[in-house]
Motif scaffolding. Sequence first.
Motif, short mmCIF file in Angstrom:
data_model
loop_
_atom_site.label_atom_id
_atom_site.label_comp_id
_atom_site.label_asym_id
_atom_site.label_seq_id
_atom_site.Cartn_x
_atom_site.Cartn_y
_atom_site.Cartn_z
N GLN A 245 0.61 -1.17 0.04
CA GLN A 245 0.08 0.06 0.08
C GLN A 245 1.00 1.13 -0.04
OE1 GLN A 245 -2.89 -0.57 2.86
NE2 GLN A 245 -4.53 0.80 1.75
N GLY A 246 0.74 2.10 -0.76
CA GLY A 246 1.22 3.42 -0.92
C GLY A 246 2.64 3.20 -2.00
N GLN A 247 2.94 2.01 -2.57
CA GLN A 247 3.84 1.67 -3.48
C GLN A 247 3.62 2.67 -4.60
OE1 GLN A 247 6.76 -0.95 -4.09
NE2 GLN A 247 6.85 -0.32 -1.76
N GLN A 248 4.61 3.16 -5.38
CA GLN A 248 4.32 3.92 -6.61
C GLN A 248 5.41 3.87 -7.59
OE1 GLN A 248 3.31 8.08 -5.24
NE2 GLN A 248 4.11 8.89 -6.94
N ILE A 249 4.95 3.86 -8.80
CA ILE A 249 5.81 4.00 -9.92
C ILE A 249 5.41 4.94 -10.75
CG2 ILE A 249 6.60 2.34 -12.08
CD1 ILE A 249 6.43 -0.11 -10.58
N GLY A 250 6.28 6.08 -11.22
CA GLY A 250 5.68 7.27 -11.77
C GLY A 250 4.85 7.92 -10.85
N GLY A 251 3.43 8.01 -11.95
CA GLY A 251 2.53 8.76 -11.24
C GLY A 251 1.48 7.51 -10.70
N ILE A 262 -5.30 1.13 -7.82
CA ILE A 262 -4.35 1.62 -8.37
C ILE A 262 -4.47 3.29 -8.92
CG2 ILE A 262 -2.30 1.78 -9.96
CD1 ILE A 262 -2.19 -1.09 -9.54
N VAL A 263 -4.25 4.14 -8.27
CA VAL A 263 -4.68 5.54 -8.64
C VAL A 263 -3.51 6.27 -9.42
CG1 VAL A 263 -6.39 5.59 -6.67
CG2 VAL A 263 -4.01 6.40 -6.45
N ASN A 264 -4.10 7.55 -10.23
CA ASN A 264 -3.23 8.13 -10.89
C ASN A 264 -3.09 9.58 -9.95
OD1 ASN A 264 -1.95 10.35 -12.45
ND2 ASN A 264 -3.24 9.80 -14.08
N VAL A 265 -1.94 9.64 -9.18
CA VAL A 265 -1.73 10.64 -8.40
C VAL A 265 -1.14 11.97 -9.15
CG1 VAL A 265 -1.53 9.11 -6.30
CG2 VAL A 265 0.61 9.78 -7.37
N GLY A 266 -0.85 11.73 -10.28
CA GLY A 266 -0.30 12.96 -11.32
C GLY A 266 0.65 12.37 -12.27
N GLY A 267 0.01 12.55 -13.60
CA GLY A 267 1.05 12.52 -14.63
C GLY A 267 1.35 11.04 -14.99
N ALA A 268 0.45 10.06 -14.44
CA ALA A 268 0.58 8.63 -14.71
C ALA A 268 0.59 8.04 -16.00
CB ALA A 268 -0.22 7.67 -13.86
N THR A 269 1.35 7.48 -16.45
CA THR A 269 1.34 6.83 -17.87
C THR A 269 0.70 5.36 -17.49
OG1 THR A 269 3.50 5.94 -18.03
CG2 THR A 269 3.11 7.92 -18.96
N ALA A 270 0.26 4.82 -19.01
CA ALA A 270 -0.22 3.54 -18.77
C ALA A 270 0.85 2.45 -18.37
CB ALA A 270 -0.72 3.22 -20.08
N THR A 271 2.15 2.75 -19.10
CA THR A 271 3.46 2.03 -18.67
C THR A 271 3.47 2.05 -16.94
OG1 THR A 271 4.38 2.42 -20.83
CG2 THR A 271 5.76 1.63 -18.91
N ASP A 272 3.45 3.19 -16.34
CA ASP A 272 3.50 3.23 -14.88
C ASP A 272 2.56 2.35 -14.27
OD1 ASP A 272 5.25 5.34 -15.24
OD2 ASP A 272 3.87 6.83 -14.75
N GLU A 275 3.41 -1.62 -15.14
CA GLU A 275 4.67 -1.79 -14.33
C GLU A 275 4.36 -2.21 -12.83
OE1 GLU A 275 7.90 0.79 -14.87
OE2 GLU A 275 8.46 0.23 -17.15
N LEU A 276 3.31 -1.28 -12.41
CA LEU A 276 3.12 -1.28 -10.83
C LEU A 276 2.23 -2.59 -10.62
CD1 LEU A 276 3.24 -0.38 -8.11
CD2 LEU A 276 1.28 1.30 -8.68
N ILE A 277 1.29 -3.08 -11.75
CA ILE A 277 0.36 -4.15 -11.67
C ILE A 277 1.42 -5.27 -11.70
CG2 ILE A 277 -1.21 -5.54 -12.96
CD1 ILE A 277 -2.47 -2.98 -13.78
N ALA A 278 2.25 -5.35 -12.41
CA ALA A 278 3.24 -6.54 -12.48
C ALA A 278 4.17 -6.87 -11.22
CB ALA A 278 4.31 -6.30 -13.63
#
Length: 302
Positions: A245-251, A262-272, A275-278
């Motif tokens: 919980q709270g782990q972040q990759i990019g946005g 999984i939320v977009n806290v700002g500027g997330a891309t689909a790749t972010d 990668e976080l799902i994986a």
Amino acid sequence: MDIIYTDLIKLMDAEKVKVNEPLSNFSYTKTGGPGDYVVTPTSYEEVHAVYKYALGAGVPVTILGNGSNLIVRDGGIRGIVMILTGLDEIRLEDGGRIVAQSGAAIIETSRFALEHRLTGLEFACGIPGSVGGALYMNAGAYGGEVSDVLKEALVIDGAGELVTMPVEEMDLAYRSSRLAREGFVVLEATFELKVGVYDDIKAKMDDLTFQRESKQPLEYPSCGSVFKRPPGLFAGKLIQDAGLQGQQIGGAQVSTKHAGFIVNVGGATATDYLELIAHVQKTVKEKFGVDLETEVKIIGED
């Protein structure tokens, strides 16, 4: 001029056809690359015409609702992307039946049922998807699901033919359906409900809305619940217990409010997101031996 664009504007008004349109404009996560040709039909005739054109011309066609349970990769989608949110009418028929077009919000459909004192769709009062998407996924929440109240749907089948399909032929199961597997286009759905007491229906919807708003991270863009529920377990608890919980990759961030999101806290891309799902899947597998399967639909090119 582009021949596909020229052909499409013969089938509908030019303002309903966009070339190289960012699909981030149509997804709840606010991510996603461009669609080659994004069309927004407002009638069954336009949907049918575009679908048959795509079949005949050998052009790939992707059908989207409101993009609430969807991740479009950053490379976007080739061919035609048909957005059905312009089909949003809901009407009442005799015998406690509601007919909702595929682009109507399932939340609005549940509210329409309340207005007409019909019970059975209360569970859907917090599901953010469209009616078509709800059928594709056999959407459910709080002990109810679409298959409980669906009678039939008007669809375009894989051969491009209009067909009224009874629910018994849709093979609706947990977050899956024949409609999705075979790529049918849902035009409208008929729900068979029962007459109830307005105050009782409203009280149940108010309670479910409170539960949703208090537990889910609605303050950020997201694709809803990311993972299917493992048998006998809860994805969110596994993710939380894994310390993610709270782990972040990019946005993209595993929500601190509900680990299943999984939320977009700002500027997330689909790749972010991907990668976080994986990373979540790998970590949960290593710690608990559980394979988390995505509930969110992932489409498009890298």
